[in-house]
Write an enzyme that holds these catalytic residues in place. Structure first.
Site, short mmCIF file in Angstrom:
data_model
loop_
_atom_site.label_atom_id
_atom_site.label_comp_id
_atom_site.label_asym_id
_atom_site.label_seq_id
_atom_site.Cartn_x
_atom_site.Cartn_y
_atom_site.Cartn_z
N ASP A 16 54.30 61.42 -39.84
CA ASP A 16 52.81 61.25 -40.24
C ASP A 16 52.15 62.51 -39.44
O ASP A 16 52.70 62.98 -38.59
CB ASP A 16 52.28 59.78 -39.64
CG ASP A 16 50.86 59.79 -39.66
OD1 ASP A 16 50.22 59.74 -40.76
OD2 ASP A 16 50.37 59.48 -38.63
N LEU A 17 50.86 62.64 -39.71
CA LEU A 17 50.12 63.68 -39.05
C LEU A 17 49.24 63.43 -37.71
O LEU A 17 49.59 63.54 -36.90
CB LEU A 17 49.46 64.63 -40.03
CG LEU A 17 48.87 65.91 -39.60
CD1 LEU A 17 49.66 66.85 -38.77
CD2 LEU A 17 47.66 66.53 -40.69
N ASP A 18 47.99 62.66 -38.30
CA ASP A 18 47.27 62.21 -37.42
C ASP A 18 47.72 61.05 -36.34
O ASP A 18 48.06 60.11 -36.80
CB ASP A 18 45.93 61.65 -38.15
CG ASP A 18 44.95 62.65 -39.15
OD1 ASP A 18 44.99 63.83 -38.53
OD2 ASP A 18 44.57 62.36 -40.03
N THR A 53 44.43 64.01 -34.06
CA THR A 53 43.31 64.10 -34.63
C THR A 53 42.66 62.53 -34.91
O THR A 53 41.47 62.70 -35.36
CB THR A 53 43.57 64.62 -36.02
OG1 THR A 53 44.68 64.45 -36.43
CG2 THR A 53 43.42 66.22 -35.87
N LYS A 105 43.46 53.56 -39.38
CA LYS A 105 44.39 54.64 -39.17
C LYS A 105 45.49 54.45 -40.46
O LYS A 105 45.83 53.65 -41.06
CB LYS A 105 45.20 54.35 -38.04
CG LYS A 105 44.54 54.82 -36.62
CD LYS A 105 45.54 54.73 -35.52
CE LYS A 105 44.52 55.00 -34.21
NZ LYS A 105 45.37 54.95 -33.07
N SER A 145 51.51 62.33 -45.02
CA SER A 145 50.03 62.22 -44.62
C SER A 145 48.84 61.64 -45.52
O SER A 145 49.08 62.05 -46.50
CB SER A 145 49.60 63.42 -43.51
OG SER A 145 47.95 63.24 -43.29
N ALA A 146 48.27 60.84 -45.05
CA ALA A 146 47.12 60.39 -46.11
C ALA A 146 45.86 61.20 -46.15
O ALA A 146 45.01 61.21 -46.87
CB ALA A 146 46.67 59.06 -45.56
N LYS A 189 48.66 54.30 -47.84
CA LYS A 189 49.37 53.44 -46.90
C LYS A 189 48.56 52.14 -46.88
O LYS A 189 47.62 52.15 -46.75
CB LYS A 189 49.84 54.12 -45.53
CG LYS A 189 50.26 55.51 -45.81
CD LYS A 189 50.26 56.19 -44.38
CE LYS A 189 50.91 57.49 -44.36
NZ LYS A 189 50.64 58.42 -43.20
N GLU A 193 55.44 57.27 -37.32
CA GLU A 193 54.18 56.82 -37.62
C GLU A 193 53.31 56.13 -36.51
O GLU A 193 53.95 55.45 -35.58
CB GLU A 193 54.22 55.44 -38.86
CG GLU A 193 53.83 55.95 -40.00
CD GLU A 193 52.36 56.50 -40.41
OE1 GLU A 193 51.64 55.99 -39.50
OE2 GLU A 193 52.08 56.96 -41.48
N ASP A 194 51.85 56.13 -36.36
CA ASP A 194 51.15 55.66 -35.42
C ASP A 194 50.31 54.75 -35.95
O ASP A 194 49.74 54.02 -35.10
CB ASP A 194 50.23 56.73 -34.73
CG ASP A 194 49.27 57.30 -35.60
OD1 ASP A 194 49.36 57.54 -36.82
OD2 ASP A 194 47.89 57.33 -34.84
P1 B16 Z 1 40.93 62.50 -44.47
P2 B16 Z 1 47.40 60.31 -41.55
C1 B16 Z 1 44.86 59.54 -42.30
O1 B16 Z 1 46.04 60.57 -41.83
C2 B16 Z 1 44.32 59.25 -41.05
O2 B16 Z 1 45.05 58.34 -40.12
C3 B16 Z 1 43.17 58.42 -41.57
O3 B16 Z 1 42.57 57.84 -40.30
C4 B16 Z 1 42.41 59.07 -42.40
O4 B16 Z 1 41.45 58.14 -42.91
C5 B16 Z 1 43.23 59.45 -43.51
O5 B16 Z 1 43.87 60.25 -43.06
C6 B16 Z 1 42.34 60.41 -44.62
O6 B16 Z 1 41.96 61.52 -43.92
O7 B16 Z 1 39.61 62.02 -44.53
O8 B16 Z 1 41.20 63.89 -43.76
O9 B16 Z 1 41.75 62.82 -45.96
O10 B16 Z 1 47.39 59.31 -40.18
O11 B16 Z 1 48.06 59.75 -42.77
O12 B16 Z 1 48.32 61.72 -41.24
MG MG Z 2 48.54 58.71 -38.49
#
Ligand code: B16
Ligand code: MG
Length: 219
Positions: free
Chosen positions: A9-11, A17, A45, A115-116, A146, A170-171
Site C-alpha cells: 500500500d502507499l499512503d 501521506t 483509510k 494503492s487506492a 478496498k 497495509e496500514d
Molecule cells: P486519492 P492507499 C488511499 O491510498 C488512502 O489511504 C485513502 O485515504 C484515500 O482516500 C485513497 O487513497 C484515494 O486517494 O484521493 O489520492 O485518489 O492507502 O490505498 O495508498
Molecule cells: Mg494506506
C-alpha cells in the site's frame, strides 16, 4: 523458494501521506461546520476519494447533496491534498522502508504497489520511488475500493504470481480485509487494535527486513 509477490500500500505504509488526507478532509469538515476526528479518519483509510467523502458527510449528518455538489467538495479536498504532497521529498519515506526495499536485492520476489490513490504516481515521483516497483496498480486502474480485493488481484496478475504466494503490507483495516479476500497474507503496518485481522502486525519497517519476513511465513 517460490517467487513471492510483495504488494505495498502507499499512503501510511511507504510514506506518511495519510496525515495529509486527514488534514484536507478536516478542512472540508470545518467548512461544513462539523468535527472530524482521527478515529473517524481510520474509516477513510484505503477507501476511494468519493467513498471517503460519503463517509465524511455521514459523520457530519449531511444529506441531500447533489452529485455536482459532492464532486466539487471532492475536487476541493483533492486540491488541498495535492498542495501538501507537492512538497514531498525522498525524506518523507517512512523509517526503515528504504532498507527493507534494499533487503530485496537478489531475492526471488516481485514488488508491486497496490494503492487506492489516484495521486500515487505523483507521490512516487516526488519520493523517487518509480523504479522500485515491477508493477503499479493505483486508483486510476481499479473500479472498486478496498476492502474489495481488485487492487491486489490486479497487482498479482501483473506480477504474474499466484495470490497465495503474495504478501500485502497495509496500514488500513479495509486494506487488510482486501488482502484476505484476495487470498493473500497480510502484514499490518501500524496499530495492533486496528489491524488485528492481519497475519502479522509490525509497528513499522525499522528492524524488519526480508529475512525476518521469510522466517515469519516459513518461506
Ligand atoms: P486519492 P492507499 C488511499 O491510498 C488512502 O489511504 C485513502 O485515504 C484515500 O482516500 C485513497 O487513497 C484515494 O486517494 O484521493 O489520492 O485518489 O492507502 O490505498 O495508498
Ligand atoms: Mg494506506
Amino acid at each position: 523458494m517460490k517467487k513471492i509477490g510483495l504488494i505495498f500500500d502507499l499512503d501510511g505504509v511507504i510514506v506518511d501521506t495519510a496525515i495529509y488526507h486527514y488534514k484536507a478532509w478536516k478542512t472540508i469538515a470545518d467548512e461544513l461546520g462539523f468535527d472530524f476526528s482521527l478515529l473517524q479518519n481510520e474509516q477513510l483509510k484505503g477507501v476511494s476519494r468519493m467513498e471517503s467523502l460519503d463517509r465524511l458527510l455521514g459523520f457530519g449528518g449531511i444529506k441531500n447533496l447533489t452529485d455536482e455538489e459532492k464532486l466539487k467538495l471532492a475536487e476541493r479536498k483533492n486540491k488541498l491534498y495535492v498542495s501538501f504532497i507537492s512538497k514531498l521529498t525522498p525524506e518523507a519515506v517512512l523509517p526503515g522502508v528504504d532498507q527493507f526495499m534494499n533487503s530485496l536485492a537478489f531475492e526471488n520476489v516481485g514488488v508491486a504497489l497496490g494503492s487506492a490513490s489516484k495521486n500515487a504516481m505523483t507521490i512516487l515521483k516526488q519520493i523517487e520511488y518509480i523504479d522500485v516497483f515491477n508493477a503499479v496498480i493505483d486508483g486510476t486502474k481499479v473500479k472498486r475500493s478496498k476492502p474489495d480485493p481488485e487492487v491486489f488481484l490486479k497487482a498479482a496478475a501483473e506480477l504474474d504470481i499466484d495470490a497465495e504466494n503474495c504478501i500485502v503490507f497495509e496500514d488500513a483495516e479495509a486494506g487488510i480485509k482486501a488482502a484476505k479476500l484476495a487470498g493473500m497474507k497480510a502484514i499490518g503496518v501500524g496499530d495492533e487494535q486496528i489491524l488485528k485481522e492481519a497475519n502479522l502486525i509490525i509497528p513499522g519497517f525499522e528492524n524488519f527486513d526480508f529475512e525476518t519476513c521469510k522466517r515469519q511465513f516459513n518461506l
